[in-house]
Write an enzyme that holds these catalytic residues in place. Structure first.
Site, mmCIF file in Angstrom:
data_model
loop_
_atom_site.group_PDB
_atom_site.id
_atom_site.type_symbol
_atom_site.label_atom_id
_atom_site.label_comp_id
_atom_site.label_asym_id
_atom_site.label_seq_id
_atom_site.Cartn_x
_atom_site.Cartn_y
_atom_site.Cartn_z
ATOM 1 N N HIS A 68 0.819 -1.227 0.000
ATOM 2 C CA HIS A 68 0.000 0.000 0.000
ATOM 3 C C HIS A 68 0.854 1.280 0.000
ATOM 4 C CE1 HIS A 68 -3.947 -1.830 0.315
ATOM 5 N NE2 HIS A 68 -3.459 -2.677 1.195
ATOM 6 N N HIS A 153 7.205 -8.379 4.253
ATOM 7 C CA HIS A 153 5.802 -8.046 4.011
ATOM 8 C C HIS A 153 5.247 -9.024 2.982
ATOM 9 C CE1 HIS A 153 2.577 -5.109 4.456
ATOM 10 N NE2 HIS A 153 2.300 -5.314 3.174
HETATM 11 FE FE LIG Z 1 -1.169 -4.133 5.941
HETATM 12 FE FE LIG Z 2 0.186 -5.192 2.935
#
Ligand SMILES: [Fe+2]
Ligand SMILES: [Fe+2]
Length: 269
Positions: A68, A153
């Site tokens: 994001h 991530h």
């Molecule tokens: Fe997240």
């Molecule tokens: Fe994420």
């Protein structure tokens, strides 16, 4: 060194919980370094520059992002001026910002913080394994840096575990983000790297991974064009991982999950 990593901040509930707790935690846990994933801080999607400023002011030393990263487009200019804000290091060459940073602490110690993003069930990116190996080729834990913290991530547990074992003994803490649910596999790997598959989120757990549960469930029942999710706004649970490293080797000597407030069963350090 005493290090705290906090998982993905989701919306106002997460931002408020982190801002309220961080100054206290820095004191009570005698923290040398705080790293916070903030990729969902802005209404669930991205991070606004003013929010990044507020998190640094509250006591975060480094902020990480993820898939994001660019949901708030203003962050593209901000990240070029702010080395303490990281996006995944395996984004394509030429992408604004950095995927790692060396932090010089007031106690004279030096920490390397990095973020890599997985490729299973994620948007395409360069190889996180090779990108991390290349970076670690320039830094040696216990010699040129006193601690190395890696935020992996990724969606898939297997990819995160494979990543951690690949760098066992060369990183102080490998901690996963992105799934928003804390895992119960907190451990020190045989080579001395502390590991937890996912840190969990700092957000409201009366939700679907931090977002309003009604709207999120509706998306699975039917798709209505233009419907946008909003974060759940109940009290957040603060989720993270605490690690203590050996002063000489930089490897982990103690690791523990942290969970406080909100709906999840607590875990204190
Ligand atoms: Fe997240
Ligand atoms: Fe994420």
């Amino acid at each position: 060194m005493r290090i705290l990593f906090l998982g993905d901040i989701v919306g106002r509930a997460g931002r408020d919980a982190v801002a309220a707790a961080l100054p206290r935690l820095r004191q009570s846990l005698k923290l040398d370094l705080v790293v916070v994933n903030a990729e969902n801080a802005s209404h669930g999607f991205g991070l606004a520059p003013a929010m990044a400023d507020a998190l640094f002011a509250a006591g975060a030393d480094v902020l990480t992002l993820g898939n994001h990263a660019w949901d708030r487009k203003e962050l593209v200019g901000y990240i070029e001026r702010e080395p303490r804000l990281l996006r995944p290091l395996n984004f394509a060459p030429g992408t604004p910002g950095q995927g790692s940073v060396l932090v010089d602490l007031p106690n004279g110690k030096r920490a390397l913080v990095l973020q890599a993003m997985g490729r299973l069930f994620m948007e395409p990116s360069d190889d996180p394994f090779r990108a991390t190996a290349e970076l670690l080729g320039k830094h040696r834990l216990g010699t040129t840096v006193d601690a190395v913290i890696a935020d992996i991530h990724a969606e898939a547990t297997s990819e995160k575990m494979a990543y951690a074992h690949s760098f066992d003994g060369r990183i102080s803490l490998v901690v996963g983000t992105h799934t928003h649910v804390p895992t119960a596999d907190t451990q020190i790997l045989p080579g001395g790297t502390a590991y937890q598959t996912d840190a969990g989120m700092c957000g409201d757990y009366n939700s679907v991974i931090g977002m309003d549960k009604g709207a999120a469930a509706a998306k699975f029942w039917r798709r209505i064009p233009g419907e946008r999710l909003a974060p759940a706004d109940g009290e957040a649970t603060l989720c993270g991982v605490f690690v203590e490293t050996d002063a000489r080797t930089g490897l982990a000597v103690n690791v523990a999950p942290l969970r406080e407030g909100g709906r999840l069963a607590g875990a204190t350090i």
